[in-house]
Scaffold this active site. Sequence first.
Site, PDB file in Angstrom:
ATOM      1  N   ASP A   1      39.549  25.642 -18.573  1.00 23.01           N
ATOM      2  CA  ASP A   1      38.071  26.143 -18.844  1.00 23.01           C
ATOM      3  C   ASP A   1      37.507  26.479 -17.706  1.00 23.01           C
ATOM      4  O   ASP A   1      37.402  25.825 -16.682  1.00 23.01           O
ATOM      5  CB  ASP A   1      37.446  24.664 -19.421  1.00 23.01           C
ATOM      6  CG  ASP A   1      36.214  24.296 -19.099  1.00 23.01           C
ATOM      7  OD1 ASP A   1      35.392  25.497 -19.084  1.00 23.01           O
ATOM      8  OD2 ASP A   1      35.779  23.212 -18.875  1.00 23.01           O
TER       9      ASP A   1
ATOM     10  N   THR B   1      30.461  26.752 -12.703  1.00 17.71           N
ATOM     11  CA  THR B   1      30.786  26.209 -11.186  1.00 17.71           C
ATOM     12  C   THR B   1      31.875  26.316 -10.919  1.00 17.71           C
ATOM     13  O   THR B   1      32.487  26.317  -9.625  1.00 17.71           O
ATOM     14  CB  THR B   1      30.056  24.784 -11.221  1.00 17.71           C
ATOM     15  OG1 THR B   1      28.685  24.975 -11.657  1.00 17.71           O
ATOM     16  CG2 THR B   1      29.831  24.453  -9.710  1.00 17.71           C
ATOM     17  N   ARG B   2      32.925  25.616 -11.686  1.00 13.47           N
ATOM     18  CA  ARG B   2      34.311  25.139 -11.329  1.00 13.47           C
ATOM     19  C   ARG B   2      35.272  25.381 -12.644  1.00 13.47           C
ATOM     20  O   ARG B   2      34.823  25.617 -13.556  1.00 13.47           O
ATOM     21  CB  ARG B   2      34.393  23.865 -10.524  1.00 13.47           C
ATOM     22  CG  ARG B   2      33.528  22.885 -11.213  1.00 13.47           C
ATOM     23  CD  ARG B   2      33.410  21.478 -10.690  1.00 13.47           C
ATOM     24  NE  ARG B   2      33.002  20.596 -11.698  1.00 13.47           N
ATOM     25  CZ  ARG B   2      33.065  19.127 -11.530  1.00 13.47           C
ATOM     26  NH1 ARG B   2      33.866  18.757 -10.526  1.00 13.47           N
ATOM     27  NH2 ARG B   2      32.619  18.448 -12.522  1.00 13.47           N
TER      28      ARG B   2
ATOM     29  N   TYR C   1      24.466  31.877 -36.022  1.00  9.03           N
ATOM     30  CA  TYR C   1      23.661  32.184 -34.569  1.00  9.03           C
ATOM     31  C   TYR C   1      23.278  33.839 -35.075  1.00  9.03           C
ATOM     32  O   TYR C   1      24.064  34.340 -35.495  1.00  9.03           O
ATOM     33  CB  TYR C   1      24.503  32.210 -33.640  1.00  9.03           C
ATOM     34  CG  TYR C   1      24.000  31.810 -31.993  1.00  9.03           C
ATOM     35  CD1 TYR C   1      23.048  30.635 -32.132  1.00  9.03           C
ATOM     36  CD2 TYR C   1      24.291  32.814 -31.040  1.00  9.03           C
ATOM     37  CE1 TYR C   1      22.673  30.426 -30.972  1.00  9.03           C
ATOM     38  CE2 TYR C   1      23.819  32.161 -29.880  1.00  9.03           C
ATOM     39  CZ  TYR C   1      22.921  31.167 -29.602  1.00  9.03           C
ATOM     40  OH  TYR C   1      22.526  30.937 -28.287  1.00  9.03           O
TER      41      TYR C   1
ATOM     42  N   GLY D   1      27.865  31.896 -26.100  1.00 10.52           N
ATOM     43  CA  GLY D   1      29.114  31.426 -24.979  1.00 10.52           C
ATOM     44  C   GLY D   1      30.369  30.711 -25.996  1.00 10.52           C
ATOM     45  O   GLY D   1      30.260  30.122 -26.857  1.00 10.52           O
ATOM     46  N   ILE D   2      31.357  31.578 -25.237  1.00 13.87           N
ATOM     47  CA  ILE D   2      32.742  30.997 -25.745  1.00 13.87           C
ATOM     48  C   ILE D   2      32.912  29.597 -25.701  1.00 13.87           C
ATOM     49  O   ILE D   2      33.583  28.782 -26.461  1.00 13.87           O
ATOM     50  CB  ILE D   2      34.039  31.887 -25.246  1.00 13.87           C
ATOM     51  CG1 ILE D   2      35.085  31.860 -26.021  1.00 13.87           C
ATOM     52  CG2 ILE D   2      34.223  31.472 -23.782  1.00 13.87           C
ATOM     53  CD1 ILE D   2      34.988  32.649 -27.284  1.00 13.87           C
ATOM     54  N   ASP D   3      32.264  28.832 -24.555  1.00 13.23           N
ATOM     55  CA  ASP D   3      32.448  27.367 -24.406  1.00 13.23           C
ATOM     56  C   ASP D   3      31.963  26.473 -25.558  1.00 13.23           C
ATOM     57  O   ASP D   3      32.402  25.663 -26.020  1.00 13.23           O
ATOM     58  CB  ASP D   3      31.892  26.916 -23.065  1.00 13.23           C
ATOM     59  CG  ASP D   3      30.464  27.553 -22.815  1.00 13.23           C
ATOM     60  OD1 ASP D   3      29.937  28.294 -23.468  1.00 13.23           O
ATOM     61  OD2 ASP D   3      30.077  26.783 -21.728  1.00 13.23           O
TER      62      ASP D   3
ATOM     63  N   ASP E   1      26.680  19.421 -23.940  1.00  7.94           N
ATOM     64  CA  ASP E   1      27.278  19.420 -22.799  1.00  7.94           C
ATOM     65  C   ASP E   1      26.547  19.603 -21.575  1.00  7.94           C
ATOM     66  O   ASP E   1      25.764  20.430 -21.431  1.00  7.94           O
ATOM     67  CB  ASP E   1      28.367  21.035 -23.080  1.00  7.94           C
ATOM     68  CG  ASP E   1      29.241  21.248 -21.711  1.00  7.94           C
ATOM     69  OD1 ASP E   1      29.033  20.535 -20.730  1.00  7.94           O
ATOM     70  OD2 ASP E   1      29.994  22.048 -22.139  1.00  7.94           O
TER      71      ASP E   1
ATOM     72  N   THR F   1      26.566  22.878 -15.778  1.00  9.40           N
ATOM     73  CA  THR F   1      25.883  23.702 -14.985  1.00  9.40           C
ATOM     74  C   THR F   1      24.498  24.034 -15.932  1.00  9.40           C
ATOM     75  O   THR F   1      23.431  23.463 -15.052  1.00  9.40           O
ATOM     76  CB  THR F   1      26.773  25.104 -14.715  1.00  9.40           C
ATOM     77  OG1 THR F   1      27.796  24.669 -14.228  1.00  9.40           O
ATOM     78  CG2 THR F   1      25.761  26.068 -13.911  1.00  9.40           C
TER      79      THR F   1
HETATM   80  N1  LIG Z   1      32.529  18.312  -7.521  1.00 11.26           N
HETATM   81  C1  LIG Z   1      31.725  18.803  -8.281  1.00 11.26           C
HETATM   82  N2  LIG Z   1      31.193  20.088  -8.416  1.00 11.26           N
HETATM   83  C2  LIG Z   1      29.959  20.564  -9.076  1.00 11.26           C
HETATM   84  N3  LIG Z   1      29.438  19.782  -9.936  1.00 11.26           N
HETATM   85  C3  LIG Z   1      29.998  18.450 -10.062  1.00 11.26           C
HETATM   86  C4  LIG Z   1      30.795  17.911  -9.409  1.00 11.26           C
HETATM   87  N4  LIG Z   1      31.066  16.692  -9.628  1.00 11.26           N
HETATM   88  C5  LIG Z   1      30.100  16.401 -10.662  1.00 11.26           C
HETATM   89  N5  LIG Z   1      29.187  17.542 -10.861  1.00 11.26           N
HETATM   90  C6  LIG Z   1      28.208  17.549 -11.797  1.00 11.26           C
HETATM   91  O1  LIG Z   1      28.652  18.346 -12.966  1.00 11.26           O
HETATM   92  C7  LIG Z   1      27.609  19.248 -13.242  1.00 11.26           C
HETATM   93  C8  LIG Z   1      28.585  20.589 -13.498  1.00 11.26           C
HETATM   94  O2  LIG Z   1      29.063  20.315 -14.639  1.00 11.26           O
HETATM   95  P1  LIG Z   1      30.604  21.024 -15.209  1.00 11.26           P
HETATM   96  O3  LIG Z   1      31.399  20.832 -13.724  1.00 11.26           O
HETATM   97  O4  LIG Z   1      30.892  20.480 -16.260  1.00 11.26           O
HETATM   98  O5  LIG Z   1      30.178  22.473 -14.840  1.00 11.26           O
HETATM   99  P2  LIG Z   1      30.894  23.681 -14.963  1.00 11.26           P
HETATM  100  O6  LIG Z   1      32.136  23.629 -14.435  1.00 11.26           O
HETATM  101  O7  LIG Z   1      30.207  24.737 -14.526  1.00 11.26           O
HETATM  102  O8  LIG Z   1      31.197  23.951 -16.298  1.00 11.26           O
HETATM  103  P3  LIG Z   1      30.065  24.817 -17.414  1.00 11.26           P
HETATM  104  O9  LIG Z   1      29.903  25.939 -16.916  1.00 11.26           O
HETATM  105  O10 LIG Z   1      30.857  24.795 -18.436  1.00 11.26           O
HETATM  106  O11 LIG Z   1      29.142  23.792 -17.643  1.00 11.26           O
HETATM  107  C9  LIG Z   1      26.674  19.445 -12.132  1.00 11.26           C
HETATM  108  O12 LIG Z   1      25.325  19.197 -12.534  1.00 11.26           O
HETATM  109  C10 LIG Z   1      27.040  18.274 -11.071  1.00 11.26           C
HETATM  110  O13 LIG Z   1      25.871  17.275 -11.053  1.00 11.26           O
HETATM  111  C1  LIG Z   2      24.933  28.685 -21.803  1.00 10.77           C
HETATM  112  C2  LIG Z   2      26.069  28.810 -21.082  1.00 10.77           C
HETATM  113  C3  LIG Z   2      25.965  29.277 -19.511  1.00 10.77           C
HETATM  114  C4  LIG Z   2      26.867  27.294 -20.784  1.00 10.77           C
HETATM  115  O1  LIG Z   2      28.170  27.497 -20.348  1.00 10.77           O
HETATM  116  C5  LIG Z   2      27.285  29.708 -21.586  1.00 10.77           C
HETATM  117  O2  LIG Z   2      27.442  29.180 -22.953  1.00 10.77           O
HETATM  118  C6  LIG Z   2      26.611  31.065 -22.070  1.00 10.77           C
HETATM  119  O3  LIG Z   2      26.943  31.839 -21.295  1.00 10.77           O
HETATM  120  N1  LIG Z   2      26.099  31.326 -23.178  1.00 10.77           N
HETATM  121  C7  LIG Z   2      25.838  32.791 -23.515  1.00 10.77           C
HETATM  122  C8  LIG Z   2      24.289  32.643 -24.146  1.00 10.77           C
HETATM  123  C9  LIG Z   2      24.536  31.814 -25.629  1.00 10.77           C
HETATM  124  O4  LIG Z   2      25.295  30.867 -25.893  1.00 10.77           O
HETATM  125  O5  LIG Z   2      23.462  32.201 -26.184  1.00 10.77           O
HETATM  126  K   LIG Z   3      28.117  23.564 -20.025  1.00 12.79           K
END
Ligand SMILES: Nc1ncnc2c1ncn2[C@@H]1O[C@H](COP(=O)(O)OP(=O)(O)OP(=O)(O)O)[C@@H](O)[C@H]1O
Ligand SMILES: CC(C)(CO)[C@@H](O)C(=O)NCCC(=O)O
Ligand SMILES: [K+]
Length: 244
Positions: free
Chosen positions: A6, A10-11, A87, A94-96, A117, A120
């Site tokens: 996934d 962020t990560r 939609y 978003g694919i997620d 979810d 981010t």
């Molecule tokens: N090590 C970390 N780095 C970044 N965010 C973290 C961490 N640990 C917990 N979090 C929390 O997780 C949230 C980000 O969620 P997640 O890790 O699911 O995001 P993501 O990897 O960008 O995935 P997505 O884009 O699908 O939401 C932040 O709001 C933060 O508070």
């Molecule tokens: C909303 C995010 C950023 C959540 O990860 C992602 O699903 C995305 O880039 N979506 C595109 C816009 C939409 O889902 O309508």
């Molecule tokens: K998300």
Amino acid sequence: MVLAIDVGNTRIKASVFEDNTVLENFVFEKNELEKKIKKILEKFQNCSDLIVASVGNVEKQSFLAFEKELNIHFFTHEDIFPFTNKYSTPKTLGIDRMILASGATLQFPKQNRLVIDAGTCITYDFIDENDNYLGGAISPGLRLRYEALHNFTARLPLLTLDAPESYIGDSTAQAIHSGVVNGFVYEIDGFIDEYQGNFANFIIILTGGDAEFLAKRLKNTIFANSNFLLESLNQTFQYKIDND
Ligand SMILES: Nc1ncnc2c1ncn2[C@@H]1O[C@H](COP(=O)(O)OP(=O)(O)OP(=O)(O)O)[C@@H](O)[C@H]1O
Ligand SMILES: CC(C)(CO)[C@@H](O)C(=O)NCCC(=O)O
Ligand SMILES: [K+]
């Protein structure tokens, strides 16, 4: 054995699955992608498939180095999903969110489902009992709220997540924590109330990096599953194999 990846904003998170069982979970940064996948594949030599859902700026090319060792599937809008997408801009969904909707549809048949979810961004995705994906909402996630307050003002410090002492923040730091954390909780409780008022027989799935922090603070009791996206990715892949 399947390696599911996934790529968030962020990560990156990954799980190795044997059928429906998670063998191990991993979290890493984008710049470590190739190195980490290599390590995972060394440890789990029976991996036959690498499946990816990416909303970040990591494209299919980043995985082609592994094409000789395993079958690679990079999910797109062209894949087959178990719901009807209502939609009005399906290609920009978003694919997620599609994977989450798919997991909810497959795991909880014949009921209204709301997937929240808290990553981010916070995303809300609603699939009705007839398996129509209707849409939902997108709002800033916890860390994004802290960063936005700091980045777009002159005087607000950048704070890291902390539980507010009270809804009446009595200092700059406490006011920010109250605004971010309580605002986040009120928003989600408010959305849940709205859905609950309009739909009967429905289930809520809470996931994302902030799911656990959030679950114990909500008025509504919801079961949090931080790994729901990766589990859904694995299930959607099985669904694809069965239905292609
Ligand atoms: N090590 C970390 N780095 C970044 N965010 C973290 C961490 N640990 C917990 N979090 C929390 O997780 C949230 C980000 O969620 P997640 O890790 O699911 O995001 P993501 O990897 O960008 O995935 P997505 O884009 O699908 O939401 C932040 O709001 C933060 O508070
Ligand atoms: C909303 C995010 C950023 C959540 O990860 C992602 O699903 C995305 O880039 N979506 C595109 C816009 C939409 O889902 O309508
Ligand atoms: K998300």
